[in-house]
Every structure is written in C-alpha cells, then in structure tokens.
Design an enzyme around this catalytic site. Structure first.
Site, PDB file in Angstrom:
ATOM      1  N   ARG A 148       0.855  -1.188   0.000  1.00 40.39           N
ATOM      2  CA  ARG A 148       0.000   0.000   0.000  1.00 40.39           C
ATOM      3  C   ARG A 148       0.887   1.233   0.000  1.00 40.39           C
ATOM      4  O   ARG A 148       2.104   1.142   0.138  1.00 40.39           O
ATOM      5  CB  ARG A 148      -0.973  -0.032   1.197  1.00 40.39           C
ATOM      6  N   GLY A 149       0.244   2.404  -0.150  1.00 44.03           N
ATOM      7  CA  GLY A 149       1.012   3.627  -0.322  1.00 44.03           C
ATOM      8  C   GLY A 149       1.207   3.841  -1.818  1.00 44.03           C
ATOM      9  O   GLY A 149       1.574   2.905  -2.543  1.00 44.03           O
ATOM     10  N   ALA A 150       0.957   5.074  -2.262  1.00 45.76           N
ATOM     11  CA  ALA A 150       0.893   5.337  -3.707  1.00 45.76           C
ATOM     12  C   ALA A 150       2.156   4.908  -4.474  1.00 45.76           C
ATOM     13  O   ALA A 150       2.069   4.153  -5.446  1.00 45.76           O
ATOM     14  CB  ALA A 150       0.568   6.810  -3.932  1.00 45.76           C
ATOM     15  N   ARG A 192      -6.780  -0.569  -7.635  1.00 41.95           N
ATOM     16  CA  ARG A 192      -7.251   0.505  -6.747  1.00 41.95           C
ATOM     17  C   ARG A 192      -7.316   1.785  -7.590  1.00 41.95           C
ATOM     18  O   ARG A 192      -6.404   2.038  -8.375  1.00 41.95           O
ATOM     19  CB  ARG A 192      -6.309   0.716  -5.539  1.00 41.95           C
ATOM     20  N   GLN A 222      -2.792   2.460   9.678  1.00 40.85           N
ATOM     21  CA  GLN A 222      -1.476   2.615   9.045  1.00 40.85           C
ATOM     22  C   GLN A 222      -0.537   3.460   9.907  1.00 40.85           C
ATOM     23  O   GLN A 222       0.679   3.325   9.799  1.00 40.85           O
ATOM     24  CB  GLN A 222      -1.622   3.273   7.663  1.00 40.85           C
ATOM     25  N   ASP A 251      -2.013  10.629  -2.646  1.00 43.97           N
ATOM     26  CA  ASP A 251      -2.331   9.556  -3.598  1.00 43.97           C
ATOM     27  C   ASP A 251      -2.581  10.105  -4.994  1.00 43.97           C
ATOM     28  O   ASP A 251      -2.380   9.404  -5.986  1.00 43.97           O
ATOM     29  CB  ASP A 251      -3.530   8.755  -3.102  1.00 43.97           C
ATOM     30  N   ASN A 275      -5.575  12.186  -0.175  1.00 41.82           N
ATOM     31  CA  ASN A 275      -4.723  11.383   0.714  1.00 41.82           C
ATOM     32  C   ASN A 275      -5.627  10.656   1.699  1.00 41.82           C
ATOM     33  O   ASN A 275      -6.853  10.851   1.707  1.00 41.82           O
ATOM     34  CB  ASN A 275      -3.696  12.270   1.429  1.00 41.82           C
ATOM     35  N   LYS A 276      -5.041   9.844   2.525  1.00 44.21           N
ATOM     36  CA  LYS A 276      -5.784   8.989   3.468  1.00 44.21           C
ATOM     37  C   LYS A 276      -6.875   9.779   4.195  1.00 44.21           C
ATOM     38  O   LYS A 276      -6.647  10.906   4.633  1.00 44.21           O
ATOM     39  CB  LYS A 276      -4.791   8.387   4.460  1.00 44.21           C
TER      40      LYS A 276
HETATM   41  O1  MRU Z   1      -4.801   3.051   1.715  1.00 45.42           O
HETATM   42  P1  MRU Z   1      -3.317   3.295   1.733  1.00 45.42           P
HETATM   43  O2  MRU Z   1      -2.646   2.794   2.973  1.00 45.42           O
HETATM   44  O3  MRU Z   1      -2.645   2.808   0.472  1.00 45.42           O
HETATM   45  O4  MRU Z   1      -3.191   4.867   1.742  1.00 45.42           O
HETATM   46  C1  MRU Z   1      -1.918   5.431   1.643  1.00 45.42           C
HETATM   47  C2  MRU Z   1      -1.889   6.890   1.823  1.00 45.42           C
HETATM   48  O5  MRU Z   1      -2.898   7.561   1.853  1.00 45.42           O
HETATM   49  C3  MRU Z   1      -0.541   7.531   1.855  1.00 45.42           C
HETATM   50  O6  MRU Z   1      -0.560   8.647   2.692  1.00 45.42           O
HETATM   51  C4  MRU Z   1      -0.178   7.967   0.444  1.00 45.42           C
HETATM   52  O7  MRU Z   1      -0.271   6.888  -0.456  1.00 45.42           O
HETATM   53  C5  MRU Z   1       1.185   8.531   0.368  1.00 45.42           C
HETATM   54  S1  MRU Z   1       2.383   7.289   0.628  1.00 45.42           S
HETATM   55  C6  MRU Z   1       3.897   7.817   0.344  1.00 45.42           C
END
Ligand code: MRU
Length: 345
Positions: free
Chosen positions: A56-58, A97, A201, A242, A252-253
């Site tokens: 996970r994470g962009a 996703r 997270q 993201d 973002n999250k």
């Molecule tokens: O659902 P996730 O855990 O993939 O969400 C991730 C985030 O929102 C992060 O803050 C974002 O991807 C930046 S990661 C460098």
C-alpha cells in the site's frame, strides 16, 4: 533554497522487491506483529495483494504494478494465452485501486515496452523502482529546507497521518522521508503519528518505522489531532498524497482534510510531500478524483471481532481531498509548489 545531502540510512526491510522471477512483498497486513515476505507470480494474486493492502502507499503500489506487468507477461506465456488476454491481465492490475495515480501511471509506462519483450519490460520496471527510490531523497531534502525556511533550525514536534515511509515507497518515504531527514539533521523533538482509522497505518506501520529509525514518537487517536494542533503541541503537519491535481488539491488517506483544517486554524504549516509521479496533470482540480470506497466490514469489525451491531452499515471512503488553499506547499522531488498562493503544478 539550498538542499543538503540526505543522510538518512537505508531501512532493513523492503516493501516491494524483485527476486529475478517473482514479485516480493512485505505483508503489511501482519505488521507490526510479524515481518513476513510473500512471493507473487500471477496477476490475480497481485490484484488481491494490492486490494487487501498487503502492499500500500501510492509509490509502492505503482512499483508493484510495474513488476506486475512482467508477471502478467510470464503468466500469459506459461498459460499460452492469446495477446488479447495479456492486456486483460495487465488491466486488472492497473485497475486494482482507483485513487493513487501512481498505479495506473506505472503500469501504463511499463506496458509500453511489452512489444519489445520481457527483458525490456523488466528493465523499465527496475528503472522506475530506482527512480522512485532516488526521488525520495530529493523530496526529503527539499521538504527539510522548506521547514527550516519557515520555522528555523530548532527541535520540532511534527504530526503525520497514515504511513508515508519506506513501507509506502521504495525509498525513505515522502512525508516520513522529510521527518527522517529532519531527524538526521537533529531537528525532531517528537513525531505525533495519527493512528489512522480504520486500518491503522499510523499506529501499526508509521510507529513501527519510527521505532526502527530511533525517532521519538507517540501515537494519537485521529480524533485527538485537532486538539493537539490547536493546543500548540505541533509545529507542522506533513502528509503524503495519492493523487494531486494541477491546482494542488490533494487526495490522501481519510482524515487528512481534518488535519489541514486544524492547521489552518492554528496558523501552522500543513505540507504535502509526494513524488512528481503522484501529480495528475490531466485533472485541473480535486473534483475529478475518484475516491475509493471500501467495505463496511473494515469499520464494523476489528480483526474479525464485531465492534458495531450486526448489520451496521458504514460510510468508509479510503481517502479525502484537501483543497489547495489549505496546503502551505506541495513538496515534490523537483521543487516546493506554493499552491495556496495559486501556483500550479
Ligand atoms: O490506503 P493506503 O494505505 O494505500 O493509503 C496510503 C496513503 O494515503 C498515503 O498517505 C499515500 O499513499 C502517500 S504514501 C507515500
């Protein structure tokens, strides 16, 4: 503004890796309890891993998707699938996703090499992973310098949301990369890591990374962030992204928007840190960002235990969009964009 050389050491783990024939992912659903790596050699299990947040994470899902194209080619060859089916496998990874632009961007970038054969595709995926790793060092230095220029060189209390470190990238991270850089330069007093409901997270992953890096931290419930910020406990907040629209609006999250509003009220910096690969210049503003909606069960259950009455329905967007006017700057690997003053990406 001059950038110092990044002095953050490499982590002892890799969220995404390639072992020569398989995609290797550190299973983030098991952290912090267990550090387990899984090997992936078919498209469907990569899609499942992305959707369950094993990876996970962009930036990290972008790199996983890039290697996924190689896996899809291998699978198609193994099963002797016609060319039309290759595309179907690759599309399934790209669409696993919807919100983080890095996934579709990376898959499409690498897919262009399919006509040149497997080695060309693999070469491009490895190049992309390395570029993402190097971009983290540049972002960290630009972000740390931006913080100095506004707050001075002093020990800082920094708040962050979700996980934006080495678990979310192939380098030191985005927002957490800046935090690590400031710590390496001696200017972090304490990090306040939002727990980041519903999948934690922050408390599971960010706290794990901060502990490994020896950075002082404490976790807080998402609902405590506004009080910490307005109560003067925080000097600046940093988040990842993201997808960032041309005007700076940032997905973002879920929970990022609330942090931004509290920072605006308190008059402290709210920074977005992300590589250029997270910028979607195809959309003028955040209104066009597709926000992933996730299962009701993520809120109604905690690790299989019900925490709501049977049948409770949920509103569970995975991300929110913070308007550019609440963002002090968007830090990428090439510069700091002053989006609240109208600068476009
Ligand atoms: O659902 P996730 O855990 O993939 O969400 C991730 C985030 O929102 C992060 O803050 C974002 O991807 C930046 S990661 C460098």
């Amino acid at each position: 503004m001059t950038s110092s050389l990044n002095s953050v050491s490499s982590p002892s783990f890799k969220a995404v890796d390639w072992d020569g024939s398989s995609l290797i992912l550190l299973d983030q659903t098991l952290l912090p309890g267990e550090e387990k790596y899984n090997a992936y050699s078919d498209a469907a299990s990569i899609v499942d891993a992305i959707q369950r947040l094993v990876v996970r994470g962009a930036p990290a899902i972008g790199v996983a998707g890039a290697f996924g194209v190689v896996i899809a080619m291998d699978e198609a060859e193994r099963l002797a699938l016609p060319a039309s089916q290759w595309d179907r496998l690759i599309d399934s990874i790209r669409d696993a996703r919807p919100t983080a632009v890095n996934l579709a961007w990376a898959v499409e970038r690498v897919r262009k090499f399919v006509p040149q054969g497997r080695e060309a595709v693999l070469g491009e995926a490895l190049k992309l992973a390395e570029e993402e790793r190097l971009s983290a060092s540049r972002m960290s230095a630009i972000g740390a310098d931006w913080i100095y220029s506004r707050l001075g060189k002093k020990p800082l209390n920094l708040l962050t949301h979700c996980n934006t470190g080495s678990l979310a990238t192939t380098g030191s991270g985005t927002a957490l990369g800046v935090v690590k850089e400031l710590h390496a330069r001696g200017f972090v007093r304490e990090v306040f890591a939002d727990e980041t409901r519903p999948l934690l997270q922050g408390s599971r992953l960010t706290a794990w990374e901060l502990a490994k890096s020896g950075i002082p931290y404490r976790i807080l419930a998402d609902g405590a962030a506004a009080m910490a910020i307005l109560g003067g406990k925080i000097d600046a907040a940093l988040i990842g992204a993201d997808r960032i629209a041309r005007n700076g609006d940032t997905a973002n999250k879920i929970g990022s928007l609330g942090v931004a509003l509290a920072c605006r009220e308190a008059g402290i910096p709210f920074l977005v840190v992300a590589p250029e690969s997270t910028v979607d210049r195809g959309i003028p503003d955040g209104g066009e960002i597709h926000i992933e909606m996730r299962a009701d069960e993520e809120l109604a259950f905690f690790r299989g235990i019900p925490v709501a009455p049977p049948g409770a329905r949920a509103y569970n967007p995975a991300f929110d969009v913070t308007p550019a006017r609440f963002i002090s700057a968007v830090i990428t690997d090439i510069k700091a964009y002053e989006v609240s003053k109208g600068e476009k990406l």
